[in-house]
Design an enzyme around this catalytic site. Structure first.
Site, PDB file in Angstrom:
ATOM      1  N   GLN A 177      -5.105  -1.672   9.316  1.00 45.84           N
ATOM      2  CA  GLN A 177      -4.854  -3.004   8.755  1.00 45.84           C
ATOM      3  C   GLN A 177      -5.334  -4.127   9.669  1.00 45.84           C
ATOM      4  O   GLN A 177      -4.962  -4.379  11.018  1.00 45.84           O
ATOM      5  CB  GLN A 177      -3.349  -3.321   8.671  1.00 45.84           C
ATOM      6  CG  GLN A 177      -3.081  -4.371   7.886  1.00 45.84           C
ATOM      7  CD  GLN A 177      -3.562  -4.671   6.305  1.00 45.84           C
ATOM      8  OE1 GLN A 177      -3.402  -3.603   5.638  1.00 45.84           O
ATOM      9  NE2 GLN A 177      -4.307  -5.786   5.909  1.00 45.84           N
ATOM     10  N   ASP A 227     -11.189   2.352   3.511  1.00 51.24           N
ATOM     11  CA  ASP A 227     -11.501   0.911   3.382  1.00 51.24           C
ATOM     12  C   ASP A 227     -12.952   0.539   3.222  1.00 51.24           C
ATOM     13  O   ASP A 227     -13.302  -0.431   2.742  1.00 51.24           O
ATOM     14  CB  ASP A 227     -11.143   0.023   4.584  1.00 51.24           C
ATOM     15  CG  ASP A 227      -9.551  -0.495   4.461  1.00 51.24           C
ATOM     16  OD1 ASP A 227      -9.213  -0.895   3.266  1.00 51.24           O
ATOM     17  OD2 ASP A 227      -9.028  -1.055   5.408  1.00 51.24           O
ATOM     18  N   LYS A 237       0.542  -1.249  -0.119  1.00 50.64           N
ATOM     19  CA  LYS A 237      -0.079   0.015  -0.043  1.00 50.64           C
ATOM     20  C   LYS A 237       0.878   1.153  -0.040  1.00 50.64           C
ATOM     21  O   LYS A 237       0.614   2.299  -0.466  1.00 50.64           O
ATOM     22  CB  LYS A 237      -0.954   0.033   1.268  1.00 50.64           C
ATOM     23  CG  LYS A 237      -2.084  -1.054   0.994  1.00 50.64           C
ATOM     24  CD  LYS A 237      -2.766  -1.313   2.191  1.00 50.64           C
ATOM     25  CE  LYS A 237      -3.971  -2.621   1.897  1.00 50.64           C
ATOM     26  NZ  LYS A 237      -4.524  -2.947   3.194  1.00 50.64           N
TER      27      LYS A 237
END
Ligand code: NAP
Length: 290
Positions: free
Chosen positions: A97, A120, A53
């Site tokens: 995460q 997200d 990422k």
């Protein structure tokens, strides 16, 4: 002839498009989009995802910040860090995460994220807005799959689409997107571990999207000739011939299914690269809105 859907090449094209847009924003006096990521602990998979990422941010011309914490961080301290990012005007969007250590309530952390920075797309506000077709941050994996289908001009409207798996991050949002009038506009069936007619459903499908995490689960006898197959599965299976000691396996028996279908995604190089790319798109969207 089977059409191999190249997620890696498509993701590279999209990242170049994003970079061009970012440079235009910066040239006209705007600020670079800024993505932050919180990584807790040292899980191998999570380390790799976050590293990729950060690299994608560089490729897109974004600023990125990685905040690392040991896996004994308390839930309260993590919630405080989320709050700091919510309040930080330089950060357009951020992710925590997953998975998190067992002593931390993941849902509580997700719900602490400001929905306007939830790139997200896991916050219930974004999930709900997406479900009723309002503008929202859409979970990156299903968003990337829809984008792949569009960029490969694969017709979805009125098609029978079978989705294997009903997780909150893939199966459920995928089913919403595929059924929506302004999305896939398909007739959608979702199968899971308690679906007795799963094989029969698959045999009738024009499009199968497999997201269950069971290597080579979709076999040739489950696929209608000419079907489109999207393989989301990425399971690490031991492989002593590889330096890493493992390889990634999809949910589809690629070797035997590919000759039957009209289009198929490989693993790796299919859905995976699109997922990170859609996170970048969501971050650009957050930056435009902030
Ligand atoms: P998950 O949360 O474990 O959910 C798996 C789903 O599959 C569940 O709904 C489960 O049914 C269903 N399932 C499991 N075994 C089954 C079986 N034998 N028959 C029918 N259904 C079955 O997984 P996930 O997070 O959605 O991920 C799925 C796969 O996609 C994993 O391999 C993951 O690594 C991969 N993935 C890839 C990307 C990417 O970017 N490429 C992104 C996300 C996930 P129940 O609900 O009944 O338990």
């Amino acid at each position: 002839m089977v059409n191999l859907i190249d997620g890696k090449a498509t993701a590279a094209t999209i990242k170049a498009e994003i970079k061009a847009e970012v440079e235009a924003i910066v040239a006209s006096g705007g600020k670079r989009p800024h993505l932050a990521a919180i990584l807790v602990g040292h899980d191998g998979g999570s380390e790799t995802y976050v590293k990729n990422k950060v690299l994608a941010c560089e490729a897109c011309g974004f600023e990125s910040t990685l905040l690392r914490f040991e896996d004994d961080i308390t839930e309260q301290k993590l919630l405080d860090e989320v709050e700091k990012l919510n309040a930080n005007p330089s950060v357009d969007g951020f992710i925590v995460q997953l998975p998190l250590p067992k002593h931390i309530d993941e849902q509580k952390v997700i719900e602490a994220i400001d929905p306007r920075k939830d790139v997200d797309g896991f916050h219930p506000v974004n999930v709900g807005r997406m479900a009723i077709g309002l503008p929202a941050f859409i979970s990156a994996t299903p968003k990337g799959i829809l984008e792949l289908l569009r960029r490969y001009n694969i017709p979805t409207s009125g098609k029978k689409c079978v989705i294997l798996g009903r997780s909150n991050i893939v199966g459920k949002p995928m089913s919403q997107l595929m059924m929506q009038k302004n999305g896939g506009d398909a007739t959608v069936t979702v199968c899971h571990s308690h679906s007795p007619q799963l094989k029969d459903e698959c045999r009738e499908a024009d499009i199968i999207i497999a997201a269950i995490g069971r290597p080579a689960f979709v076999t040739a006898d489950m696929v209608k000739p000419g079907a489109v197959i999207i393989d989301v599965g990425t399971t690490r299976v031991p492989d002593p011939t590889r330096k890493s000691g493992y390889r990634l396996s999809g949910d589809v028996d690629f070797e035997n299914v590919a000759p039957l279908c009209s289009a198929i995604t490989p693993v790796p190089g299919g859905v995976g690269p699109m997922t990170i790319c859609m996170l970048m798109q969501n971050t650009l969207q957050a930056a435009r809105q902030s």
